[in-house]
Every structure is written in C-alpha cells, then in structure tokens.
Scaffold this active site. Sequence first.
Site, PDB file in Angstrom:
ATOM      1  N   ARG A 252       0.709  -1.339   0.055  1.00 20.03           N
ATOM      2  CA  ARG A 252      -0.111   0.046   0.028  1.00 20.03           C
ATOM      3  C   ARG A 252       1.074   1.356  -0.088  1.00 20.03           C
ATOM      4  NH1 ARG A 252      -4.862   1.672   4.124  1.00 20.03           N
ATOM      5  NH2 ARG A 252      -5.168   3.934   3.368  1.00 20.03           N
TER       6      ARG A 252
ATOM      7  N   ASN B 233     -10.754  -4.563  -0.848  1.00 19.75           N
ATOM      8  CA  ASN B 233     -10.347  -3.593  -1.768  1.00 19.75           C
ATOM      9  C   ASN B 233      -9.498  -3.787  -3.022  1.00 19.75           C
ATOM     10  OD1 ASN B 233     -12.098  -1.354  -1.586  1.00 19.75           O
ATOM     11  ND2 ASN B 233     -10.941  -0.885   0.583  1.00 19.75           N
TER      12      ASN B 233
ATOM     13  N   CYS C  98     -19.212  -2.028   0.885  1.00 18.46           N
ATOM     14  CA  CYS C  98     -18.192  -0.835   1.149  1.00 18.46           C
ATOM     15  C   CYS C  98     -18.769  -0.478   2.316  1.00 18.46           C
ATOM     16  CB  CYS C  98     -18.144   0.206   0.176  1.00 18.46           C
ATOM     17  SG  CYS C  98     -17.146   1.683   0.466  1.00 18.46           S
ATOM     18  N   ASP C  99     -17.809   0.185   3.395  1.00 21.21           N
ATOM     19  CA  ASP C  99     -18.405   0.948   4.192  1.00 21.21           C
ATOM     20  C   ASP C  99     -18.652   2.238   4.573  1.00 21.21           C
ATOM     21  OD1 ASP C  99     -15.813   1.689   4.684  1.00 21.21           O
ATOM     22  OD2 ASP C  99     -15.493   0.684   6.453  1.00 21.21           O
TER      23      ASP C  99
ATOM     24  N   TYR D 250     -15.017  10.003  -1.420  1.00 23.27           N
ATOM     25  CA  TYR D 250     -13.991   9.806  -2.367  1.00 23.27           C
ATOM     26  C   TYR D 250     -13.878  10.294  -3.575  1.00 23.27           C
ATOM     27  CZ  TYR D 250     -11.928   5.761   0.303  1.00 23.27           C
ATOM     28  OH  TYR D 250     -11.561   5.045   1.327  1.00 23.27           O
TER      29      TYR D 250
ATOM     30  N   ARG E 222      -1.004   7.846   4.082  1.00 24.35           N
ATOM     31  CA  ARG E 222      -1.944   7.281   4.746  1.00 24.35           C
ATOM     32  C   ARG E 222      -1.471   5.741   5.192  1.00 24.35           C
ATOM     33  NH1 ARG E 222      -5.263   7.786   8.549  1.00 24.35           N
ATOM     34  NH2 ARG E 222      -6.680   6.044   8.916  1.00 24.35           N
TER      35      ARG E 222
END
Length: 444
Positions: free
Chosen positions: A95, A149, A171-172, A267, A287
């Site tokens: 990531r 994801n 998705c939350d 988003y 992040r």
Amino acid sequence: MAEKLFNIVIAGGGSTYTPGIVKMMLEHQEDFPLNSVTLYDNDGERQAVIGEALEILMKEEAPQIHFSYTTDPKEAFTGKDFCMAHIRVGKYAMRQLDERIPLKYGVVGQETCGPGGIAYGMRSITGMLEIIDYMVKYSPECWMLNYSNPAAIVAEACRVLRPDARVINICDMPVGTRRRMAYIVGKDYEDLDVRYFGLNHFGWWTSVKDKTTGEDYMPKLLEYVSENGYLTQKAIETQHMDESWQATHKKAKDLLALDPRFLPNTYLKYYLYPDYVVEHSDPNHTRADEVIEGREKEVFGAAREIIRKGTATGGEFTVDNHASFIVSLARAIAYNTHEIMLCIVENKGAISNFDSDAMVEVPCVVGNNGPEAMCQGEIPTFERGMMQEQLAVEKLVVEAYVEHSYLKLWQALTLSKTVPSAGVAKQILDDLIEANKEYWPELK
Ligand code: NAD
Ligand code: G6P
Ligand code: MN
C-alpha cells in the site's frame, strides 16, 4: 427444530479489522447466533497474534462458540455458511508503494483511487480468486461478504471471472457517511431511507428521507454539507477519525459545489480535486504510514497485551459497531429479511442510462437470493460522464489482468481522471510493474 447456528470463516484473519468484527458479532448472538468462527490468512505469523488473543477472548466471552485459526484452506473453508473477506494482498508494504509511486510524478497516491488503486486491483484479483475458489470447493453453499479492496475492480473481476460464485461486494464508506447524516438531522442510522447511485468510492445520494414520516432531509443536509462537509462536532464513527479523515469529511463541501442537488461520496475528492490532494500529500509519509503507526500498532499492541496477560478482560479490543452492516447483510441472506442495503452489483438497468454490465453501487433489497438492485432511474450528464470514464478504467484493469496486456493497463491509467497524460501514465506504470513483480501477472 433447533435454531440454526452459523459457521463463519474470516478471510484475512490477520486484518486490523478482525478483532472489532469478532467482538461486534459477539454482540449479535441474539439475532445472529454462531456455532463457529474460523480465521484464515496466508500469513500465519501475522494471523497468530490476532488468533491467539481472540482465542483467549472467546474462551472468556463466548466459550460455546468454537474458535480456531488456520492457514490451511481446507480446514478454514469446510462447513461454512458465510465467509467475511477482508484480505490485503501485499499488505501495508505494498500500500505504501501504491501511494508513493504516483506521488513521485505529482499524481494522487491513494489506496483505492487512481494508479494506486489500479495497482492494488491487479494484486487483489489473484488473492480474491484464490479464496473464492477455496470457498466454492469446500462450501459450495457459502456466501462471501467481501470488502477486500479495491472493491470496484474486485467486483468487476468477480463478474467476469467467477460469475456464478456467491460473492457480494460491499463498502463501509456510505455506512459511515450515513451515520453522519443521521446525526446532522438528529436521527438514528436506521431512521433514514436513502437513494444512491454510482460506482464504488464514486457515487452520490439523491434522496435522504425519514423512513417513517417521509420527511425530506435533503434540504437540511445540503445546507449543512455546503458549509461543513460531513464534519461533525461530535465523534460519530469509530473509524475515519484521524486528522486526514477529518479533512476528507470537510472537503465534501467542495464536492457538493459541483452539483448542489446531490450529496457526494467523500472519495470523489481524488477525482475532482487531484491537484489539491497532491499538494496536501507528503510523498514520504502517506496514509499507509498513518495506519501502520496508528490502527495497526494499536490493534496488534492490544493483541500482544492480551496474550501477555492471558486475559482479555481489560477491554483491549473494542467492538466495531460501525461494521454491524456486515451482520445485517448476513442476516438478510440467512433469514430473507429483505433489508435495503447498498451493494456493488451488476447494473442491469438499475441506472437506466448507464451500461447494463457495469458493476454499480446502488440500494439493493437483500434476501436469500442475494442482493436485487432497486431502480434509480436516469442520472445527469455530469455524473454519467465521470462514471463512464471511471468504469472504463475499471473494466480495462480486469481486461489487462486477464489478457496480460500492458497496453490495456496503460490505457486504464491514462483514462483515470487523476492522471494528466499518457506520458505520465506510462512512467507510473513502469514503476508499478517493477514494484509489483511478485504479485502481477507478467504483462506483454
Ligand atoms: P491488513 O493488512 O491489516 O489485513 C489484511 C490481511 O489479509 C493480512 O493479514 C494479510 O496477510 C491477509 N492476506 C493477504 N493476502 C491474502 C490471501 N491471498 N489469502 C488470505 N489472506 C491474505 O489490512 P486492513 O487494513 O485490516 O484491511 C483489510 C482489507 O479490508 C483491505 O483490503 C481494505 O482495503 C479492506 N477494507 C475495505 C473496506 C470497504 O469499505 N470495502 C473497509 C475497510 C477495509
Ligand atoms: C473507508 C473505505 C474503505 C477503505 C478505508 C481506508 O472505510 O470505505 O474502502 O479501505 O476507508 O481507511 P484507512 O484508515 O485504512 O485509510
Ligand atoms: Mn470502501
């Protein structure tokens, strides 16, 4: 007849979200009773920390539920009713690279959006196919509730490559934002009746009403969000609370300005204000670093503390109430509740002026046949144009994966609204290929 007790496998057992979800499920023993919970991960060492701690907790809080953790797919997936999947192929190390590489070229570096999301998608497809195939082999009746994801690309890959598998992608983010909306209008999450359309991490609410009285909350919400975004004075969520998230909630104000009729998903900031995002990013501390120093450290620290003390009575792990939508989804399937929830499903006319074979995020009625999309009608030119471009990106990624096509992946990156030119797309792509050697199919 004895009440049915459910058997659950959590794929990505070593995830930072596992303890919160297990604790949340324990709170739901009245309405979703469990026989067993099994953790499965392909990183035994990482999972063992969470597994050992949860084993102690389960013995104390729910000795009647069989608990185990394993790296053996057969053991993990046999005799299961639901697989809750949240794997991260390449873990935080990858990531970090997804976020840092685009930033080197002045492009948004984000977990699921832009080049980073594309790179993650190319890794996730392999991991997802692996666990889907285990599930189908060992428990053909089992449902996978997947939130690994990037859900948009994963969902498209499922549509194309495993069309018959019982996988529901969710998705939350709309859940968290809806909690904020409820707070803003002085109601509870369950009191709201919403309409929404979009792709995953790329959508808009068109209507928010009171479920009982029908009162229209849009005017109040639009006014609030035009001033504050979704930022609230009180802490509404358990996650999405770090400073960088607060800035994201606030930025929704500027997203709303583009179309003052609809409430935007946060988003969209990566697509509508990529220059602003890059300006406010630190290429050496993204992040991923915040999560490694924050959530991962806290969760694994808590797990180690439980193991050291031999008891979980100190409240080290906290309930992730926010994730209760996963239990609602499982319940909807198990008990045919026909609850309405946002899911990522094949459009098939739900958005009437959008591609029939697009994986879209819309409200669905969920019962024992899975989610059935509710019709959202026609969408306006601005939103449709944005979605069309992003849909092409997502479809090209899956085609590139299947055909091992360098060209298609280059096209995907070029089409992403976050990338300024084909030249920059190519430079980023070449770096991503190098970084993802271990994970991507070899592109020709
Ligand atoms: P994490 O790295 O802490 O956990 C992921 C786990 O998956 C790791 O233990 C890893 O070893 C394991 N894993 C990787 N590949 C695997 C494979 N092929 N088979 C089995 N296990 C595998 O990550 P996290 O931050 O806790 O997030 C987990 C996932 O949940 C991510 O994909 C994240 O993006 C996703 N997520 C999605 C939503 C959503 O809205 N859909 C919300 C929150 C998190
Ligand atoms: C939201 C999104 C998820 C995403 C997560 C990232 O919950 O819906 O899809 O994975 O944010 O959060 P993080 O804290 O890991 O940056
Ligand atoms: Mn999400």
